[in-house]
Scaffold this active site. Structure first.
Site, PDB file in Angstrom:
ATOM      1  CG  HIS A 163      30.596  13.461 -60.442  1.00 30.72           C
ATOM      2  ND1 HIS A 163      29.451  12.774 -60.709  1.00 30.72           N
ATOM      3  CD2 HIS A 163      31.591  12.756 -60.995  1.00 30.72           C
ATOM      4  CE1 HIS A 163      29.739  11.701 -61.410  1.00 30.72           C
ATOM      5  NE2 HIS A 163      31.036  11.661 -61.593  1.00 30.72           N
ATOM      6  CD  GLU A 178      53.831  10.044 -41.701  1.00 33.72           C
ATOM      7  OE1 GLU A 178      53.177  11.087 -41.852  1.00 33.72           O
ATOM      8  OE2 GLU A 178      53.604   9.001 -42.335  1.00 33.72           O
ATOM      9  CG  ASP A 220      50.608  12.028 -39.220  1.00 32.68           C
ATOM     10  OD1 ASP A 220      49.669  12.197 -38.431  1.00 32.68           O
ATOM     11  OD2 ASP A 220      50.466  11.589 -40.366  1.00 32.68           O
ATOM     12  CB  CYS A 236      55.856  15.789 -48.330  1.00 32.60           C
ATOM     13  SG  CYS A 236      55.709  14.393 -47.222  1.00 32.60           S
TER      14      CYS A 236
END
Ligand code: PEP
Ligand code: MG
Length: 575
Positions: free
Chosen positions: A195, A437, A461, A508
Site C-alpha cells: 500500500h 538481452e 541485462d 526498453c
C-alpha cells in the site's frame, strides 16, 4: 563517513532531509479477566474506541487533497466500512461478555480468526485485505491503549520536510504524513505492491521499501538523501554528495514543471524524424502516469510484479482481469505484455526459492517458464484471451536460442486449440516478440528477427551479460558501461537484423531513458523507445531538440570506428 542503505525504489524522485523514525512496532496486547460487574464498562470502552477510530479516519478523509487518486480514497473508505462491520464491532463485544475478557484481548482474538479466514482464500486480492484488517485493528488497539497521541496520525507538525522511516505505513498514514509536509518514505517491509508503494507513487513522494533494519541504523534528526529511483539511501552525506543530489533534485523539480507542456506534442526531431515513445510499467496503476506523460502505449509490462508480493501465484482469471483493466485504461493504445521474468533479482513468492549458485545465470525468465508449464500456461492463456479485448503484444524475456521461440509457438498453438474448443475468443494474429538481452540473442539476431514479430532491446541485462557485470552489485557498478563498444556493436547488429528482415526493433532497457544517449540511439537507427513514464517527457524534449545525426555505423564496424562514433555522438551533438 557517508554510508548507503539499499532497498527497493518504488516511487521516483530525490528527497533530502532529516530522518523522523516512527517507532510503532507491534502493539503489546494485555490479557486479563474481568469481574461480571465490569463487563458493561468494558463494552462501553470498546465502543468509545471504535467511535474515536471512525472520527480519526473521517478527519483523515477530509484532509485528502482533491486530486488524490481514487484508490487511495478507497483504502480509507474500506477501513471506514470495516469499522461499521459487525465482525469487528459486535463480535468482540460477544467475546468480552462470554469470556469476560478485556477489550484488547477480545479484539485480538477476533482479528486472528478473521485473518485465518482471509489467508485461506484463493483470491489473491482478497488475501491482501488481511492487511486492511490489521491496519484497522491496530488503530483501535492503540486507541484502547491511549497510545496514538504520539503518533503520526495526530502528531502536530514537526514532520515538515522530514523523511519518515517506519516499519510499515498504512495508506491513511501516507496521506496524512504527506499533508504534514513529509517529503519521503522509507519502510523496512513492503514490496512494490504494498500500500505504501502504491500511495507514494500516486502522491508523487519519493519512497523506498524493504530497507531492513532502517530504524535501527538511522537516527532521528540525522540528514539523509533518499533516491527513490535507484532505491538508495545515503546517510551522513558529505558536502560534495549533498550538493550533487541537491542540484539534481532542483533540476528535476524545474524540469518536471517545464516539460508538462510537451505532453500532447509528437516526439519528432528538428528535421522531422518521428520516434515512437512508449512506457514501461510494473503495476496496473502505473498506467495513469504513463497516460499523463503522453505515452503511445506500453512497450514493456513487467508481469512478474504481479507475483512478487503474493504468497501464491495468481491464476489465469486473476491475470486476465488485471490485463483487462490495463487494456481498458489504455483506450486503444497497445499493450506489450512480457511473460514472467522471474528469477535472478526478482524472486518469486510462492515458488520454491531454493538459492542457486548464480541466479542471473540460472533458471530465470523464459527458461523457468518452459521448465514449469504449470506457471507458464495460465499466463499464456490469459494473454491470448486478453488479446481479444484490445491491441496486445506478447514478449518473451531472456531468450538465448531459437528453440525457445519455437517451443513457445508450439505451446501457443496448443492453447489456441484449447481456447477454440472452449469457445473463448483471442486474436489469432497476436504478435509474438522477444527481448534481446543476452549476447547469444544479439549474435543470433538475424534468426530471431526472422522468427519473431518484433524485437526489443533489454539493455539492462544485455549490458550485464555482455560485460560480465552483475547489475545489482555496487562493487562493479563503475564497470557497468552502456557505451562499451561491445554493447554498441550488439545493439547495432540487432538493428541491422531488424532492418534486413522488416522486423521492428525497439529498446526498453534503461538506456532508452537516458537523455544524453538520444542522439546516439537515433544515429544507430532506433525509432521506438519504451521508458519509465517519469522519464518520458524528458526524452521527448531531448528528441525534439535533436537533429538526426548524419553519422551511421558501417555494416561491420571495428573497435575504433565504434569508439569514434560513440565519442562524437555523446560529446559533441549540439542541442
Ligand atoms: C532489460 O533487461 O533491459 C529489461 C528491460 O528487463 P528487466 O530490467 O526487467 O530485466
Ligand atoms: Mg531484462
Amino acid at each position: 563517513m557517508a554510508f548507503h542503505l539499499v532497498g527497493l525504489g518504488v516511487s521516483r524522485g530525490i528527497a533530502i532531509g532529516p530522518v523522523h523514525v516512527l517507532h510503532r512496532g507491534e502493539v503489546e496486547i494485555a490479557e486479563y479477566h474481568l469481574p461480571p460487574e465490569a463487563i458493561d464498562e468494558e463494552i462501553r470502552r470498546f465502543r468509545e474506541a471504535l467511535e474515536v477510530a471512525r472520527a480519526q479516519l473521517r478527519e483523515i478523509r477530509t484532509r485528502i487533497p482533491p486530486d488524490t487518486r481514487a484508490d487511495i480514497v478507497e483504502f480509507i473508505d474500506t477501513h471506514l466500512l470495516m469499522l461499521e462491520d459487525s465482525t469487528l464491532t459486535v463480535a468482540p463485544e460477544h467475546l468480552i461478555r462470554s469470556q469476560r475478557i478485556n477489550a484488547e484481548w477480545a479484539l485480538k482474538q477476533q482479528r486472528d480468526a478473521l485473518v485465518e479466514v482471509f489467508e485461506a482464500m484463493d483470491d489473491a486480492y482478497l488475501r491482501t485485505r488481511k492487511d486492511d484488517i490489521d491496519h484497522v485493528v491496530t488503530r483501535i488497539q492503540r486507541i484502547l491503549q491511549r497510545a496514538e497521541e504520539a503518533e503520526a496520525n495526530t502528531a502536530p507538525l514537526p514532520l515538515e520536510g522530514a523523511i519518515v522511516v517506519a516499519d510499515e505505513l498504512t495508506p491513511a498514514d501516507t496521506v496524512v504524513l504527506q499533508h504534514q509536509g513529509v517529503i519521503g518514505f522509507v519502510t523496512e517491509s513492503g514490496g512494490p505492491l504494498s500500500h505504501t508503494a502504491i500511495a507514494a507513487r500516486s502522491l508523487r513522494i519519493p519512497a523506498i521499501v524493504g530497507v531492513h533494519e532502517a530504524r535501527r541504523i538511522l537516527r532521528d534528526g540525522e540528514r539523509i538523501i533518499l533516491d527513490g529511483q535507484r532505491g538508495v539511501l545515503v546517510g551522513d552525506p558529505d558536502e560534495g554528495l549533498l550538493s550533487w543530489y541537491e542540484a539534481r533534485r532542483l533540476e528535476e523539480q524545474r524540469r518536471r514543471s517545464d516539460l508538462a507542456r510537451l505532453r500532447a506534442r509528437p516526439a519528432t526531431t528538428r528535421d522531422g524524424v518521428r520516434v515512437r515513445l512508449q512506457g514501461n510499467i510494473e503495476l496496473p496503476e502505473d498506467v495513469q502516469a504513463l497516460i499523463e506523460a503522453g505515452a503511445e502505449g506500453v512497450g514493456l509490462y513487467r508481469t512478474e510484479f504481479l507475483y512478487m508480493d503474493q504468497d501464491r501465484l495468481p491464476d489465469e482469471e486473476t491475470q486476465l482481469e488485471t490485463y483487462a483493466e490495463i487494456i481498458a485504461h489504455l483506450e486503444g493504445l497497445p499493450l506489450t505484455i512480457r511473460t514472467l521474468d522471474l528469477g535472478a533479482d526478482k524472486s518469486p513468492a510462492g515458488t520454491d526459492g531454493t538459492p542457486c549458485t548464480n541466479p542471473a545465470l540460472g533458471l530465470r525468465g523464459i527458461r523457468l517458464c518452459l521448465h514449469e508449464p504449470g506457471l507458464f500456461r495460465p499466463q499464456l492463456r490469459a494473454i491470448l484471451r486478453a488479446s481479444a479485448l484490445g491491441p496486445v503484444r506478447l514478449m518473451l524475456p531472456m531468450l538465448t536460442n531459437l528453440d525457445e521461440v519455437r517451443q513457445v509457438r508450439r505451446l501457443i498453438g496448443d492453447l489456441r486449440r484449447e481456447l477454440d474448443e472452449q469457445g473463448l475468443p483471442y486474436d489469432p494474429r497476436l504478435p509474438v516478440g522477444g527481448m534481446i538481452e543476452t549476447p547469444a540473442a544479439a549474435l543470433l539476431a538475424e534468426g530471431f528477427a526472422r522468427e519473431l514479430d518484433f524485437l526489443s532491446l533489454g539493455t539492462n541485462d544485455l549490458i550485464q551479460y555482455t560485460l560480465a557485470i552483475d547489475r545489482v552489485d555496487d562493487e562493479v557498478a563503475y564497470l557497468y558501461d552502456p557505451l562499451h563498444p561491445a554493447v554498441i556493436e550488439a545493439i547495432h547488429r540487432v538493428l541491422r537484423a531488424g532492418e534486413r528482415n522488416g522486423t521492428p526493433v525497439s529498446m526498453c532497457g534503461e538506456m532508452a531513458g537516458d537523455p544524453a544517449l538520444v542522439p546516439l540511439l537515433l544515429a544507430l537507427g532506433l525509432r521506438d523507445l519504451s521508458i519509465h513514464p517519469a522519464a518520458l517527457l524528458e526524452i521527448k524534449d531531448r528528441i525534439r531538440r535533436t537533429t538526426l545525426p548524419p553519422r551511421r555505423l558501417s555494416d561491420h564496424p571495428d573497435y575504433d570506428e565504434i569508439t569514434a562514433f560513440v565519442t562524437a555522438l555523446t560529446h559533441t551533438q549540439p542541442i
